[in-house]
Design an enzyme around this catalytic site. Structure first.
Site, PDB file in Angstrom:
ATOM      1  N   PRO A 128     -18.821 -23.039  13.396  1.00 19.27           N
ATOM      2  CA  PRO A 128     -18.611 -24.487  13.369  1.00 19.27           C
ATOM      3  C   PRO A 128     -17.551 -24.844  12.326  1.00 19.27           C
ATOM      4  CG  PRO A 128     -20.935 -23.957  13.358  1.00 19.27           C
ATOM      5  CD  PRO A 128     -20.190 -22.673  13.087  1.00 19.27           C
ATOM      6  N   HIS A 129     -16.704 -25.832  12.679  1.00 20.76           N
ATOM      7  CA  HIS A 129     -15.547 -26.123  11.838  1.00 20.76           C
ATOM      8  C   HIS A 129     -15.402 -27.619  11.602  1.00 20.76           C
ATOM      9  CE1 HIS A 129     -11.990 -24.210   9.984  1.00 20.76           C
ATOM     10  NE2 HIS A 129     -12.555 -23.063  10.353  1.00 20.76           N
ATOM     11  N   ASP A 130     -14.271 -27.983  11.093  1.00 19.88           N
ATOM     12  CA  ASP A 130     -13.865 -29.278  10.557  1.00 19.88           C
ATOM     13  C   ASP A 130     -14.789 -30.455  10.861  1.00 19.88           C
ATOM     14  OD1 ASP A 130     -10.428 -28.990  10.139  1.00 19.88           O
ATOM     15  OD2 ASP A 130     -11.609 -27.430  11.079  1.00 19.88           O
TER      16      ASP A 130
END
Length: 519
Positions: free
Chosen positions: A302-304
């Site tokens: 999971p990112h930004d």
């Protein structure tokens, strides 16, 4: 009034940086002269333990995230339709055919102006596609096994359901097949495989830049993948990582005006993916009970600015390049619990780049080639009752992070230290300091940790703003000399042991703010 022991020690650090610098090179003439080294003084105190007692964190109830709950979300009316249309001018495809280079790729693959299959207006399942579409686009190659030879797009307001009536849906690598969800997508009790038509095998990873099919769900969408197997998706191109749930890009999001995407991935296997899972600016995504096996760069990523994620009861192992599970760049207010991450090229679990207010609990991280659990520039996080065992570096490593609480973790037989906390200057690295700023500050609270049989030291800390230690169990040192703390704790060890063992109180270590010259 609590007894307080005030002991002042002098610890050498470089002036203005918080860590040791090499001495300047000697002049070519005359004797070498070492410059004076400034030192930070620290105060060690014994304080009562009442403030360190934490209640067990409240973890999300997982009972509602089931295959039955997903099936209840499927609405089969009205009937949708599938049509062939050109890819040009479709905003949900702009990421993949924008620019002459990427457009040329699909022209060459299809030998014409590129087309895609569009699901429109209502519910469509994979059996419907086999009835409606020409065989050169979508065909049943054996009973229950279908081959997709064009990109497939689910429009806003439409639903695609790939269900158990499809034993396997194969995505042609040669023809550039991929799946874009701009509406609702259900994948239940089936198998999706990136497929090499010529070799009649899954499109196993060979190199980063080689196209492989992928699945992307855009802003405003819902994606549900349940009890399924997804194999060999993704490569090193933007948003083509494997299985992704992503808000539209910053240039497209203002035009599309979609809310953040979400989805549930439950009880499924993701094998040989570029990234097993990726999300960007997504909310309330649930990853429960999945297996991420032999993926290339990451298992779970999971990112930004994703929020309120539940990552629970998963297994991530065999990641070839980096970490089993990582959340990076402001992935906040989330729960990572009861996962197993092992045998990965780097760390088992990582919180990275300002990911805050997360709970990491009851996980097992073992036999990873770096740390069991790593925190980089990510403060205000709780690590509760994790087990980090037999990793090649540290059990838990914390860098440049404030207010990190470690409670009752078991850190056993790691090659270096049980817990390693430090600061580091990231100037001059590849890091984009505008997008990912950092501060060289560290504060840790350790309570009830089991530090057993770690290779170089049970505990090493460098240059903290604040350090609290309570009820630490330190056993089975591998060296004959017994327990040996490291970093700035080495010179404080006798006082630390006295407060922990004889007095049974909390060790509080803080800098005084005074600098002195040390010869």
């Amino acid at each position: 009034m609590a007894t307080r022991i005030a002991l002042f020690v002098v610890l050498a650090i470089a002036s203005g940086t918080g860590y040791a610098q090499p001495a300047a090179k000697a002049a070519s003439v005359g004797p070498a002269v070492s410059p004076p080294v400034l030192a930070q003084t620290y105060r060690i105190s014994a304080v009562p333990a009442a403030d360190l007692k934490l209640e067990e964190p409240q973890l999300p109830d997982l009972s509602g995230f089931t295959a039955e709950a997903v099936q209840a979300k499927v609405v089969t009316k009205p009937q949708g339709r599938a049509v062939l249309k050109q890819m040009l001018g479709e905003p949900m495809l702009d990421e993949f055919i924008g620019g002459n280079e990427r457009l040329r790729e699909w022209v060459e693959r299809q030998r014409r102006m590129p087309q895609a299959i569009f699901i429109e207006q209502g519910y469509v399942n994979s059996a419907d596609l086999g009835r409606w579409l020409p065989k050169e686009a979508f065909s049943e190659t054996e009973p229950g096994v279908f081959l997709l030879r064009l990109p497939l797009v689910v429009r806003q307001g439409a639903t695609l359901h790939i269900d158990q009536r499809t034993k396997e849906l194969r995505f042609s690598q040669e023809r550039g097949a991929f799946l874009v969800n701009d509406g609702q997508l259900f994948v239940t009790d089936t198998k999706l495989t990136a497929w090499r038509e010529k070799e009649r095998t899954p499109a196993a990873w060979r190199k980063a830049e080689e196209f492989r099919p992928y699945l992307i769900s855009w802003g405003g969408t819902r994606t549900y993948i349940v009890n399924s197997i997804i194999t060999s998706f993704g490569y090193a191109a933007s948003k083509a990582y494997g299985v992704s749930i992503s808000q539209y890009s910053p240039s497209m999001a203002p035009k599309m005006k979609r809310p953040r995407p979400s989805g549930w991935l439950i009880g499924s296997r993701f094998i040989d993916m570029w990234y097993g899972f990726y999300c960007y600016e997504a909310d309330d995504v649930v990853l429960r009970g999945n297996v991420y096996e032999d993926n290339i760069v990451y298992g779970i990523d999971p990112h930004d600015r994703s929020r309120r994620l539940i990552i629970a009861e998963n297994e991530a192992f065999g990641t070839k390049k980096k970490h089993g599970i990582i959340v990076s760049r402001e992935v906040n207010d989330s729960w990572i619990f009861r996962n197993r991450s092992h045998g990965n090229k780097l760390s088992g679990i990582v919180l990275d780049r300002s990911s805050v207010n997360n709970v990491v609990a009851y996980n097992e991280a073992y036999k990873n080639e770096a740390d069991g659990i790593t925190l980089y520039e990510s403060g205000n996080n709780l690590l509760w009752r994790n087990r980090s065992i037999n990793n090649e570096r540290h059990g838990i490593r914390v860098r440049n992070s404030m207010n990190v609480r470690l409670q009752e973790n078991s850190l056993i037989a790691n090659r270096l230290t049980g817990v390693y906390g430090h600061i580091k200057d990231l100037n001059g690295t590849h890091r984009d300091l505008h997008e990912d700023p950092f501060e060289m500050h560290l504060s840790l609270r350790l309570s009830g940790e089991q530090l057993i049989g770690n290779g170089s030291s049970p505990l090493a800390v460098q240059s903290p703003d604040k350090l609290e230690l309570y009820k630490l169990t330190m056993l089975a040192p591998p060296k004959s000399g017994g327990i040996s703390l490291a970093g700035m704790l080495r010179d404080l060890q006798s006082e630390i042991m006295d407060i922990l063992l004889r007095q049974g109180q909390v060790v509080l270590i803080e800098p005084t703010g005074d600098l002195a010259s040390k010869e």
